[in-house]
Each structure stands twice: as structure tokens, then as C-alpha cells.
Scaffold this active site. Structure first.
Site, PDB file in Angstrom:
ATOM      1  N   LYS A  23       2.454 -17.660   9.008  1.00 36.36           N
ATOM      2  CA  LYS A  23       1.822 -17.822  10.308  1.00 36.36           C
ATOM      3  C   LYS A  23       1.696 -16.446  10.982  1.00 36.36           C
ATOM      4  O   LYS A  23       2.438 -15.560  10.594  1.00 36.36           O
ATOM      5  CB  LYS A  23       2.610 -18.784  11.189  1.00 36.36           C
ATOM      6  CG  LYS A  23       3.970 -18.209  11.663  1.00 36.36           C
ATOM      7  CD  LYS A  23       4.505 -18.924  12.846  1.00 36.36           C
ATOM      8  CE  LYS A  23       4.283 -18.199  14.129  1.00 36.36           C
ATOM      9  NZ  LYS A  23       5.145 -17.056  14.390  1.00 36.36           N
TER      10      LYS A  23
ATOM     11  N   GLU B 111      14.957 -17.898  23.852  1.00 39.39           N
ATOM     12  CA  GLU B 111      15.580 -16.759  23.154  1.00 39.39           C
ATOM     13  C   GLU B 111      16.083 -15.793  24.209  1.00 39.39           C
ATOM     14  O   GLU B 111      15.371 -15.532  25.190  1.00 39.39           O
ATOM     15  CB  GLU B 111      14.559 -16.069  22.253  1.00 39.39           C
ATOM     16  CG  GLU B 111      14.120 -16.961  21.102  1.00 39.39           C
ATOM     17  CD  GLU B 111      13.022 -16.359  20.241  1.00 39.39           C
ATOM     18  OE1 GLU B 111      13.062 -16.545  19.026  1.00 39.39           O
ATOM     19  OE2 GLU B 111      12.134 -15.700  20.813  1.00 39.39           O
TER      20      GLU B 111
ATOM     21  N   ASP C 137      -4.277   0.048  -2.460  1.00 40.23           N
ATOM     22  CA  ASP C 137      -5.010  -0.412  -1.278  1.00 40.23           C
ATOM     23  C   ASP C 137      -5.505  -1.845  -1.533  1.00 40.23           C
ATOM     24  O   ASP C 137      -6.063  -2.131  -2.590  1.00 40.23           O
ATOM     25  CB  ASP C 137      -6.193   0.552  -1.092  1.00 40.23           C
ATOM     26  CG  ASP C 137      -6.898   0.321   0.217  1.00 40.23           C
ATOM     27  OD1 ASP C 137      -6.831  -0.810   0.729  1.00 40.23           O
ATOM     28  OD2 ASP C 137      -7.522   1.280   0.713  1.00 40.23           O
TER      29      ASP C 137
ATOM     30  N   LYS D  31      10.953 -15.524  25.782  1.00 37.59           N
ATOM     31  CA  LYS D  31      11.863 -14.445  25.387  1.00 37.59           C
ATOM     32  C   LYS D  31      12.615 -13.965  26.638  1.00 37.59           C
ATOM     33  O   LYS D  31      12.171 -14.166  27.758  1.00 37.59           O
ATOM     34  CB  LYS D  31      11.066 -13.290  24.790  1.00 37.59           C
ATOM     35  CG  LYS D  31      10.206 -13.728  23.599  1.00 37.59           C
ATOM     36  CD  LYS D  31      10.394 -12.814  22.418  1.00 37.59           C
ATOM     37  CE  LYS D  31       9.600 -13.266  21.202  1.00 37.59           C
ATOM     38  NZ  LYS D  31      10.438 -13.816  20.134  1.00 37.59           N
TER      39      LYS D  31
ATOM     40  N   HIS E 212       8.064 -21.685   9.409  1.00 40.05           N
ATOM     41  CA  HIS E 212       9.446 -21.741   8.911  1.00 40.05           C
ATOM     42  C   HIS E 212      10.280 -22.809   9.632  1.00 40.05           C
ATOM     43  O   HIS E 212      11.313 -23.233   9.134  1.00 40.05           O
ATOM     44  CB  HIS E 212      10.104 -20.357   8.934  1.00 40.05           C
ATOM     45  CG  HIS E 212      10.593 -19.923  10.275  1.00 40.05           C
ATOM     46  ND1 HIS E 212       9.786 -19.345  11.207  1.00 40.05           N
ATOM     47  CD2 HIS E 212      11.818 -19.981  10.851  1.00 40.05           C
ATOM     48  CE1 HIS E 212      10.480 -19.067  12.294  1.00 40.05           C
ATOM     49  NE2 HIS E 212      11.730 -19.438  12.103  1.00 40.05           N
TER      50      HIS E 212
ATOM     51  N   HIS F  74       5.414 -23.711  15.864  1.00 40.74           N
ATOM     52  CA  HIS F  74       6.772 -24.273  15.825  1.00 40.74           C
ATOM     53  C   HIS F  74       6.930 -25.458  16.783  1.00 40.74           C
ATOM     54  O   HIS F  74       7.429 -26.519  16.411  1.00 40.74           O
ATOM     55  CB  HIS F  74       7.814 -23.222  16.214  1.00 40.74           C
ATOM     56  CG  HIS F  74       7.782 -21.986  15.375  1.00 40.74           C
ATOM     57  ND1 HIS F  74       7.323 -21.975  14.089  1.00 40.74           N
ATOM     58  CD2 HIS F  74       8.178 -20.703  15.630  1.00 40.74           C
ATOM     59  CE1 HIS F  74       7.425 -20.746  13.596  1.00 40.74           C
ATOM     60  NE2 HIS F  74       7.937 -19.959  14.519  1.00 40.74           N
TER      61      HIS F  74
ATOM     62  N   LYS G 268      13.742 -25.939   8.597  1.00 45.19           N
ATOM     63  CA  LYS G 268      15.055 -25.988   9.266  1.00 45.19           C
ATOM     64  C   LYS G 268      15.651 -27.378   9.110  1.00 45.19           C
ATOM     65  O   LYS G 268      14.957 -28.386   9.289  1.00 45.19           O
ATOM     66  CB  LYS G 268      14.915 -25.661  10.762  1.00 45.19           C
ATOM     67  CG  LYS G 268      14.684 -24.197  11.042  1.00 45.19           C
ATOM     68  CD  LYS G 268      14.679 -23.948  12.537  1.00 45.19           C
ATOM     69  CE  LYS G 268      14.278 -22.528  12.847  1.00 45.19           C
ATOM     70  NZ  LYS G 268      15.380 -21.660  13.203  1.00 45.19           N
TER      71      LYS G 268
ATOM     72  N   ASP H 169       2.361 -17.456  19.322  1.00 45.07           N
ATOM     73  CA  ASP H 169       3.520 -17.098  18.489  1.00 45.07           C
ATOM     74  C   ASP H 169       4.383 -18.315  18.161  1.00 45.07           C
ATOM     75  O   ASP H 169       4.794 -18.491  17.019  1.00 45.07           O
ATOM     76  CB  ASP H 169       4.358 -16.034  19.222  1.00 45.07           C
ATOM     77  CG  ASP H 169       5.456 -15.455  18.351  1.00 45.07           C
ATOM     78  OD1 ASP H 169       5.210 -15.283  17.147  1.00 45.07           O
ATOM     79  OD2 ASP H 169       6.556 -15.182  18.869  1.00 45.07           O
TER      80      ASP H 169
ATOM     81  N   SER I 220       0.833  -1.208   0.000  1.00 43.22           N
ATOM     82  CA  SER I 220       0.000   0.000   0.000  1.00 43.22           C
ATOM     83  C   SER I 220       0.867   1.258   0.000  1.00 43.22           C
ATOM     84  O   SER I 220       0.366   2.366  -0.197  1.00 43.22           O
ATOM     85  CB  SER I 220      -0.965  -0.012   1.196  1.00 43.22           C
ATOM     86  OG  SER I 220      -0.249  -0.314   2.363  1.00 43.22           O
TER      87      SER I 220
HETATM   88  C1  BG6 Z   1       8.795 -16.535  14.817  1.00 37.87           C
HETATM   89  C2  BG6 Z   1       8.232 -15.826  16.006  1.00 37.87           C
HETATM   90  O1  BG6 Z   1       7.796 -17.272  14.155  1.00 37.87           O
HETATM   91  O2  BG6 Z   1       9.816 -17.423  15.227  1.00 37.87           O
HETATM   92  C3  BG6 Z   1       9.322 -15.088  16.761  1.00 37.87           C
HETATM   93  O3  BG6 Z   1       7.228 -14.915  15.588  1.00 37.87           O
HETATM   94  C4  BG6 Z   1      10.461 -16.007  17.087  1.00 37.87           C
HETATM   95  O4  BG6 Z   1       8.817 -14.473  17.921  1.00 37.87           O
HETATM   96  C5  BG6 Z   1      10.914 -16.772  15.853  1.00 37.87           C
HETATM   97  O5  BG6 Z   1      11.528 -15.226  17.587  1.00 37.87           O
HETATM   98  C6  BG6 Z   1      11.948 -17.843  16.174  1.00 37.87           C
HETATM   99  O6  BG6 Z   1      12.461 -18.347  14.982  1.00 37.87           O
HETATM  100  P1  BG6 Z   1      13.991 -18.778  14.850  1.00 37.87           P
HETATM  101  O7  BG6 Z   1      14.107 -19.350  13.487  1.00 37.87           O
HETATM  102  O8  BG6 Z   1      14.803 -17.539  15.056  1.00 37.87           O
HETATM  103  O9  BG6 Z   1      14.220 -19.780  15.949  1.00 37.87           O
END
Ligand code: BG6
Length: 479
Positions: free
Chosen positions: A152, A220, A99, A330, A182, A244, A186, A239, A58
Site C-alpha cells: 500500500k 500513535e 535502473d 500521529k 498489513h 487499515h 494482524k 495512509d 537501483s
Molecule cells: C502504516 C502507515 O501503513 O501503518 C504508518 O504508513 C503507520 O504511518 C502504520 O504508522 C501503523 O501500523 P502498525 O502495525 O504499527 O499499527
């Protein structure tokens, strides 16, 4: 393993032809900047990106700005070491500004796509816009023979995931919907599937008779950074747990696929989620790191969790009675993801050191991130006349990355029409159903110190099963 037949393909593994254009919605946004352009550059370097790439956003940008932004993003992710590949990517770029709620945007996109027959649409946009864009594509006939790649979080609870699946499937067939997690791209996570089913020694012990518990940590050592606003609408459960971490559980817990073909893997993973017991609020600890409420975009009285520890049960023949402990957060002590499958202690007390309180049982450890490692831990006797020993790790794998990035791998797979590394509608919904009760009803967050392992209530949750094993450096010695 039986090869898939045409009937299987039709039923579960609808493999498509390669896409002949890539459209990125949200081309000026954060995800495109951090992940997608570097992935496209890597694909260009390998010579597998030869189609037009249309950025849509946009923002009132022009093509020159998008090219600059793409170059900047590739530089930030690493260095530009193949000028030809960069030039080829930049020459393939197009830009459409407008838009998403305006049909004119989609009409312009149609013109820009010209003769493309099988475009791939990547939705790198906030989830609230998914349905609008999917419907916009459908309204001008752009969905025919196209495919959609969706980031996601896919929904924010069971009801919204169902609603979104309904919208997506009213425009695209299920086989043309690529839901991205994602973690599935991996290296170490792909190895979970391979290691489990490419070996025969594991199967006899991979069940409730030999396995005492499983624990998985995704830690993390940093906070929400600039993503406070997004995080406030998500929290740790949405999240990383529902997606994951549940994907890791599914790969560790699934039954052997019935045949060679990704539809079969999808079937078995969906069954794991269907067999998971919905989480009880007493099996969940939610934490919040000190200072979270002062992060930009975060409410001063926020009850959003930045840490979760939970106990999970899979009510299947294989896993009945085996607790699965998941923990993610986190601002923890380190950045690492690891799964530890703990075997039972020997049934007879022949050697005191092997069964004394606090002795660690044998285990299999999967280091999933940032590096890959796979270690089997067993006790061996120390030199000397006493029957005393130590637990040692035998490494089957120890790697320091170097593989394709998950985004490069997933984008290339979706473009090629291979759905193996994506998630299916039934699995996504079943996974939401497991955490739905605790999204609605939960205890308030418990504060924890930055750099710690979360609130003390998290340790109490797993105390009966020997406590958490914090991911350590991979040096081989364990006790
Ligand atoms: C993301 C989350 O999907 O995955 C993040 O939104 C998170 O909050 C991240 O930090 C972790 O991915 P990776 O590949 O860095 O372990």
C-alpha cells in the site's frame, strides 16, 4: 457453511501453486530493512523458506553488501537465535542492481532466476515505480506464471487506483496480484472475522436495532519520524483510513460469507465499501500536530493532515442510520488501536444509574493493537440494598502478542498462493470512491497539541453519540 466448489474457485478464489523464487524490488530500502528481512528470517526459522531470494535495487551494491544489510536488519528487529536459519537465508540471497526503467535490468533478473517457473515479485518500492516495474517484468516475459505482491498505498485516489489496476491486470491475472494491507495479517484483526461468524449469539444483535454506534481509534504517540517526504504526499486519510481502518470497518460490518473460501469474504467486504456513503466534508475533521511543519521533508506551509476524525454511514439494510466514527492520528496521547461497538441504552428507565445522562451503554470492545483483547461490557448490581451498579467488562480474550508478525504471515501466504489476507481490485476502488470527495474538497487542518487527542472539533463530531472513548489499559473496570 457450504464448501467452495470448483466453480466458486474459478470465479473468486484463484489459488495458485507455491512460488519457487522470491524477488524483492527495493531490497536496499527502508521497508525491506525494517519488515521484509526479519520476516524472511522468521520464515527460514520455521523451515518454510527454501527458495532463492533475489534482491533488486537501483543502488550500486553487491551481494556481500546485501547479505550484510540483511543480517543487520534481522539483528535490529530482534536477536539472531538460529544461526543455521540465518546462514540458509543468506546462502539463498542473490542481488541484481539496475535502473527499473532499463530493460537490461529485467533481462539480468531473468538470467539470475534461471529455471524458476513461478516467481513472486514483491514491490517494496515507492508507488510511482509500481507501473514501471510491472511493465518491465511483462516486457521480458517474466510475468508468465508469476505473481506480484504490491505494498500500500495502492493508488492515491480513485482515478490512480483504477489506472494502476488496469496496468497490473494487463500483465498479471487478478488472482496473481496480492495487494498488501498489513493490518489484515494482524492476529486481532483476523479474529474479527472469526469471532463474528464462529458464534451465533452475536448475529441477532449485530444490526441497527441493537447497535447505536461504532467507533474505531487508531492512535500513535509518535510523529512522522523520517517519513516526512512520503507523508506529505499521503496524509492520514490515504495512509491509514482508506486501507487499515476501512478493512476493520468491513470485517465488522460485512454480511456472513456465503461459503467457505476467501473469494466469498472478498465479495462481502467489497459490498460494504460499495454501500458506504461518500464522506461529506462536514463529516470530516482534519488536524495537524504542533511542529509538523518543522519535520524534515515537510513544507513550511503544509496543509497535510496528521489526524482525521470522520463520521461514516453504511447505507445497507443492516446498518441504516448507525453512525461509524473513525479517528486516527500521529502524536496522540497513546499508541493503540481499538474498536468499540456500542449497544443501545435500555428502553425503560428502571434504574436511574443505568440511563442517566453520560451513562455508558453496554458495548463490545476489540483491542486490536498493540495487544489483542476482546471484552463484553454489561452492568451488574453493587452489593447492598440500593439498585445501583457498575458496568464491568467480561474478557473473552486478553493477549500480549507473540504471534507471527503480519509481514511474516502475509509473505508466507502470498508465496503459498493464498489470497485470503489480501485486498481485491473492486474493494480497493470502492474504498477510494468513499473518500474521493474529501480528498478533493475539505476544510483546512486544525492544529492540535502533541500528546492530546487531536483538535477539539473532533469531539464535537461525536458529541451526540456520547463522545470518544479513549483506549485505556485493559484492567476490566470501565466506569
Ligand atoms: C502504516 C502507515 O501503513 O501503518 C504508518 O504508513 C503507520 O504511518 C502504520 O504508522 C501503523 O501500523 P502498525 O502495525 O504499527 O499499527
Amino acid at each position: 457453511m457450504r464448501k467452495k466448489t470448483n466453480a466458486d474457485v474459478a470465479k473468486t478464489s484463484h489459488r495458485m501453486q507455491a512460488a519457487d523464487a522470491l524477488v524483492i524490488f527495493g531490497a536496499t530500502g527502508d521497508l525491506a530493512h525494517k519488515m521484509i528481512f526479519p520476516a524472511l528470517y522468521a520464515m527460514a526459522k520455521r523451515g518454510i523458506l527454501t527458495v532463492p531470494v533475489v534482491g533488486v535495487a537501483s543502488s550500486k551494491w553487491d551481494l556481500a553488501q546485501l547479505r550484510l544489510q540483511a543480517t543487520h536488519s534481522i539483528k535490529q528487529a530482534g536477536k539472531i537465535d538460529d544461526r543455521e536459519a540465518l546462514d540458509s537465508l543468506l546462502s539463498q540471497l542473490r542481488y541484481v542492481g539496475g535502473d527499473y526503467a532499463d530493460p537490461a535490468t529485467f533481462r539480468t533478473l531473468k538470467q539470475v532466476l534461471g529455471g524458476a517457473q513461478r516467481p513472486a515479485y514483491y514491490l517494496a518500492i515507492p508507488p510511482a515505480l509500481f507501473a514501471i516495474v510491472i511493465q518491465g517484468l511483462g516486457a521480458v516475459g517474466l510475468a508468465d506464471r508469476g505473481r506480484v505482491i504490491v505494498e500500500k498505498p495502492f493508488g492515491r485516489d480513485l482515478a490512480s487506483a483504477r489506472a494502476l489496476n488496469r496496468v497490473a491486470q494487463s500483465i498479471f491475472p487478478e488472482g496473481a496480484i496480492f495487494r498488501v494491507d498489513h493490518y489484515l495479517g494482524k492476529e486481532a484483526i483476523m479474529n474479527l472475522l472469526y469471532f463474528r461468524f464462529a458464534n451465533s449469539f452475536l448475529e441477532p444483535i449485530w444490526n441497527r436495532n441493537f447497535i447505536a454506534s461504532v467507533q474505531i481509534t487508531l492512535a500513535e504517540d509518535f510523529g512522522v519520524k523520517t517519513r516526512g517526504t512520503f507523508y506529505e504526499s499521503a496524509g492520514c486519510l490515504r495512509d491509514v483510513i482508506q486501507n487499515h481502518m476501512f478493512q476493520i470497518v468491513a470485517l465488522l460490518a460485512m454480511e456472513p460469507p456465503a461459503y467457505q473460501g476467501y473469494g466469498s469474504v472478498h465479495n462481502e467486504k467489497a459490498k460494504v465499501f460499495q454501500a458506504m456513503r461518500p464522506v461529506d466534508p462536514k463529516d470530516l475533521v482534519r488536524g495537524q500536530y504542533a511542529g509538523y511543519r518543522r519535520e524534515p521533508g515537510v513544507a513550511r506551509d503544509s496543509d497535510v493532515e496528521t489526524f482525521c476524525a470522520l463520521r461514516l454511514f453504511i447505507d445497507s439494510w443492516r446498518w441504516a442510520g448507525v453512525p461509524w466514527y473513525l479517528r486516527a492520528g500521529k502524536c496522540l496521547a497513546t499508541t493503540a488501536a481499538e474498536a468499540l461497538v456500542k449497544l443501545k441504552l435500555p428502553p425503560q428507565r428502571l434504574f436511574d444509574d443505568a440511563v442517566q445522562p453520560g451513562a455508558r451503554a453496554n458495548y463490545i470492545r476489540f483491542r486490536l493493537s498493540p495487544n489483542s483483547a476482546l471484552a463484553l461490557a454489561a452492568r451488574v448490581k453493587r452489593t447492598g440494598k440500593e439498585f445501583v451498579g457498575d458496568q464491568r467488562e467480561l474478557f473473552l480474550l486478553r493477549e500480549e502478542g507473540g504471534a507471527e508478525t503480519p509481514y511474516e504471515r502475509l509473505l508466507a501466504a502470498a508465496m503459498a498462493g493464498n489470497g485470503a489476507l489480501f485486498t481485491r481490485e473492486d474493494a480497493v476502488e470502492a474504498a477510494w470512491a468513499v473518500i474521493d470527495p474529501v480528498l478533493k474538497k475539505h476544510h483546512p487542518v486544525q492544529p492540535y497539541k502533541r500528546g492530546s487527542w487531536g483538535p477539539k472539533e473532533s469531539a464535537a463530531l461525536i458529541a451526540a453519540d456520547g463522545g470518544w472513548s479513549n483506549p485505556v489499559c485493559d484492567d476490566g473496570a470501565t466506569d
